[in-house]
Design a protein around this motif. Structure first.
Motif, short mmCIF file in Angstrom:
data_model
loop_
_atom_site.label_atom_id
_atom_site.label_comp_id
_atom_site.label_asym_id
_atom_site.label_seq_id
_atom_site.Cartn_x
_atom_site.Cartn_y
_atom_site.Cartn_z
N PRO A 164 -9.16 3.86 -5.35
CA PRO A 164 -9.95 2.62 -5.36
C PRO A 164 -9.24 1.46 -4.95
CG PRO A 164 -10.33 4.03 -7.38
CD PRO A 164 -8.90 4.54 -6.77
N LEU A 165 -8.11 1.24 -5.25
CA LEU A 165 -7.46 -0.03 -4.72
C LEU A 165 -7.09 0.08 -3.57
CD1 LEU A 165 -6.10 -2.75 -5.51
CD2 LEU A 165 -3.92 -1.23 -6.01
N LEU A 166 -6.82 1.29 -2.77
CA LEU A 166 -6.71 1.12 -1.30
C LEU A 166 -7.85 1.06 -0.54
CD1 LEU A 166 -4.45 1.86 0.82
CD2 LEU A 166 -5.02 4.36 0.52
N ALA A 167 -8.74 1.40 -1.03
CA ALA A 167 -10.28 1.38 -0.55
C ALA A 167 -10.61 -0.02 -0.54
CB ALA A 167 -11.22 2.32 -1.26
N THR A 168 -10.59 -0.72 -1.43
CA THR A 168 -10.75 -2.10 -1.53
C THR A 168 -9.88 -3.07 -0.65
OG1 THR A 168 -11.41 -2.09 -3.79
CG2 THR A 168 -10.79 -4.06 -2.71
N MET A 169 -8.80 -2.49 -0.37
CA MET A 169 -7.72 -3.05 0.80
C MET A 169 -8.13 -2.93 2.00
SD MET A 169 -4.05 -3.04 -1.42
CE MET A 169 -3.40 -4.11 -0.47
N ARG A 204 0.67 -1.44 0.17
CA ARG A 204 0.08 0.04 0.06
C ARG A 204 0.95 1.20 0.11
NH1 ARG A 204 -4.69 -0.65 3.13
NH2 ARG A 204 -4.04 1.10 4.63
N LYS A 205 2.11 1.25 0.36
CA LYS A 205 2.90 2.42 0.75
C LYS A 205 3.72 2.90 -0.70
CE LYS A 205 3.73 1.15 5.26
NZ LYS A 205 4.86 0.59 6.46
N ARG A 206 2.64 3.61 -1.58
CA ARG A 206 3.24 4.01 -2.70
C ARG A 206 4.17 5.15 -2.52
NH1 ARG A 206 -1.91 7.63 -4.71
NH2 ARG A 206 -0.48 8.46 -6.24
N ASP A 207 4.45 5.78 -1.35
CA ASP A 207 5.49 6.69 -1.20
C ASP A 207 6.71 6.06 -0.92
OD1 ASP A 207 4.20 5.92 1.17
OD2 ASP A 207 4.82 7.62 2.33
N ARG A 208 6.81 4.77 -0.43
CA ARG A 208 8.06 4.21 -0.18
C ARG A 208 8.56 3.55 -1.19
NH1 ARG A 208 8.49 1.63 5.72
NH2 ARG A 208 7.67 3.64 6.30
N TYR A 209 7.76 2.93 -1.98
CA TYR A 209 8.35 1.75 -2.98
C TYR A 209 7.83 2.32 -4.24
CZ TYR A 209 8.59 -1.15 1.30
OH TYR A 209 8.80 -1.54 2.53
N THR A 210 8.75 1.80 -5.30
CA THR A 210 8.39 2.11 -6.73
C THR A 210 7.24 1.04 -7.02
OG1 THR A 210 9.97 0.71 -7.54
CG2 THR A 210 10.66 2.89 -7.23
N GLY A 240 -8.61 -7.44 -8.53
CA GLY A 240 -8.29 -7.66 -9.85
C GLY A 240 -8.12 -6.84 -10.94
N PRO A 241 -9.46 -6.26 -11.35
CA PRO A 241 -9.77 -5.22 -12.34
C PRO A 241 -8.76 -3.70 -12.03
CG PRO A 241 -11.91 -6.02 -11.78
CD PRO A 241 -10.70 -6.55 -10.98
N GLN A 242 -8.89 -3.63 -10.76
CA GLN A 242 -8.24 -2.18 -10.31
C GLN A 242 -6.85 -2.53 -10.32
OE1 GLN A 242 -9.93 -2.52 -6.26
NE2 GLN A 242 -11.54 -0.99 -6.88
N LEU A 243 -6.04 -3.68 -9.98
CA LEU A 243 -4.64 -3.87 -10.22
C LEU A 243 -4.48 -3.60 -11.82
CD1 LEU A 243 -1.88 -4.39 -8.55
CD2 LEU A 243 -2.51 -6.77 -9.00
N GLY A 244 -5.19 -4.50 -12.22
CA GLY A 244 -5.07 -4.33 -13.92
C GLY A 244 -5.08 -2.90 -14.58
N ARG A 245 -5.96 -2.06 -13.76
CA ARG A 245 -5.71 -0.58 -14.33
C ARG A 245 -4.62 0.18 -13.85
NH1 ARG A 245 -10.44 4.12 -12.57
NH2 ARG A 245 -9.88 5.44 -13.95
N LEU A 246 -4.02 -0.24 -12.37
CA LEU A 246 -2.91 0.21 -12.31
C LEU A 246 -1.94 0.00 -12.89
CD1 LEU A 246 -1.35 1.52 -9.80
CD2 LEU A 246 -1.12 -0.63 -8.72
N LEU A 247 -1.68 -1.13 -13.70
CA LEU A 247 -0.59 -1.70 -14.09
C LEU A 247 -0.56 -1.19 -15.67
CD1 LEU A 247 -0.56 -5.57 -13.59
CD2 LEU A 247 1.06 -4.14 -12.86
N THR A 248 -1.77 -0.89 -16.19
CA THR A 248 -1.89 -0.48 -17.56
C THR A 248 -1.76 1.17 -17.53
OG1 THR A 248 -3.75 -1.98 -18.00
CG2 THR A 248 -3.65 0.07 -19.38
N GLY A 273 -0.71 3.22 -14.91
CA GLY A 273 0.49 3.59 -13.97
C GLY A 273 -0.30 4.18 -12.57
N SER A 274 0.70 4.59 -11.74
CA SER A 274 0.28 4.87 -10.19
C SER A 274 -0.08 6.34 -10.44
CB SER A 274 1.58 4.80 -9.37
OG SER A 274 1.34 5.17 -8.10
N SER A 275 -1.19 6.53 -9.90
CA SER A 275 -1.96 8.03 -9.87
C SER A 275 -2.94 7.77 -8.62
CB SER A 275 -2.46 8.60 -11.05
OG SER A 275 -3.50 7.80 -11.37
N ASP A 276 -3.69 8.93 -8.22
CA ASP A 276 -4.74 9.06 -7.36
C ASP A 276 -5.80 8.05 -8.10
OD1 ASP A 276 -3.48 10.32 -5.30
OD2 ASP A 276 -4.13 12.19 -5.75
#
Length: 222
Positions: free
Chosen positions: A191-196, A35-41, A173-181, A183-186
């Motif tokens: 939405p991914l963080l909210a699900t987790m 979850r720590k997008r500020d610490r890891y690439t 699954g779909p949210q992670l696919g969107r992240l990979l497609t 890239g990382s942004s709000d």
């Protein structure tokens, strides 16, 4: 050898509990770091996610084995009378469940894995009802000590909470696919963080139920 059977089953039962809870905590910790997008690439976070999926195979496997082992321990300790066919059937079901878990893992992101997980989901629902029914029957008929009946009911509750983890986690699954497609942004991360975050509540439920269930099994109150 007969004298060693029951304590050996108890030992394996405790060992599976340690592996289940310990590995599940590892999954939780890896998820927290993902979850720590500020610490890891993003590539580093994906490595953490792959590790999470691998470690998660331990609690998934021990969960399946707990079903026949719990019945075997209860019967071997003469805590309750169970027909041999039920214990044999429980081991057959556990073997099938393990196969589904590992086959889905080996063929992840394929229709075969989706089929395996659908079957596994129905199996878990059936086992949830089985343990709720078994615990209620033992309480009503006094066929088993009250602590064992409550342990069966709580094990059913663990099944129910674990099913809810899968339900809450499904959008990942779909949210992670969107992240990979994209890239990382709000837009992709929030939405991914909210699900987790929603999933974590059910995870804590499982942890609490595991601790209470194991306490009842060791202390045997009443």
């Amino acid at each position: 050898m007969a004298d060693l059977a029951y304590p050996s089953l108890v030992y394996v039962h405790l060992l599976l509990f340690v592996l289940w809870l310990g590995a599940d905590v590892g999954v939780f910790v890896l998820g927290q770091h993902f979850r720590k997008r500020d610490r890891y690439t993003l590539p580093e976070r994906l490595v953490l996610l792959r590790l999470l999926v691998t470690v998660d195979m331990v609690p998934r496997s021990t969960w399946a084995l707990m079903v026949p082992l719990s019945l075997s321990v209860a019967a071997a300790g003469n805590w309750v009378v169970l027909p041999l066919w039920l214990i044999v059937l429980a081991w057959i079901v556990a073997a099938g469940w393990l196969w589904l878990v590992w086959d889905a893992h080996a063929h992840d992101q394929t229709p075969r894995a989706a089929r395996d997980r659908r079957i596994e989901n129905w199996l878990k629902i059936a086992l949830t009802l089985f343990y709720f029914g078994l615990g209620a029957l033992w309480l009503v008929t006094d066929a088993a000590p009250a602590w064992l009946a409550w342990k069966a009911l709580l094990f059913g509750a663990i099944f129910a909470a674990a099913i809810m983890i899968d339900v809450a986690f499904k959008p990942v699954g779909p949210q992670l696919g969107r992240l990979l497609t994209e890239g990382s942004s709000d837009t992709t991360e929030v939405p991914l963080l909210a699900t987790m975050n929603r999933t974590r509540y059910w995870v804590w439920c499982v942890y609490a139920l595991l601790v209470v269930t194991s306490w009842i099994g060791v202390v045997k109150p009443g």
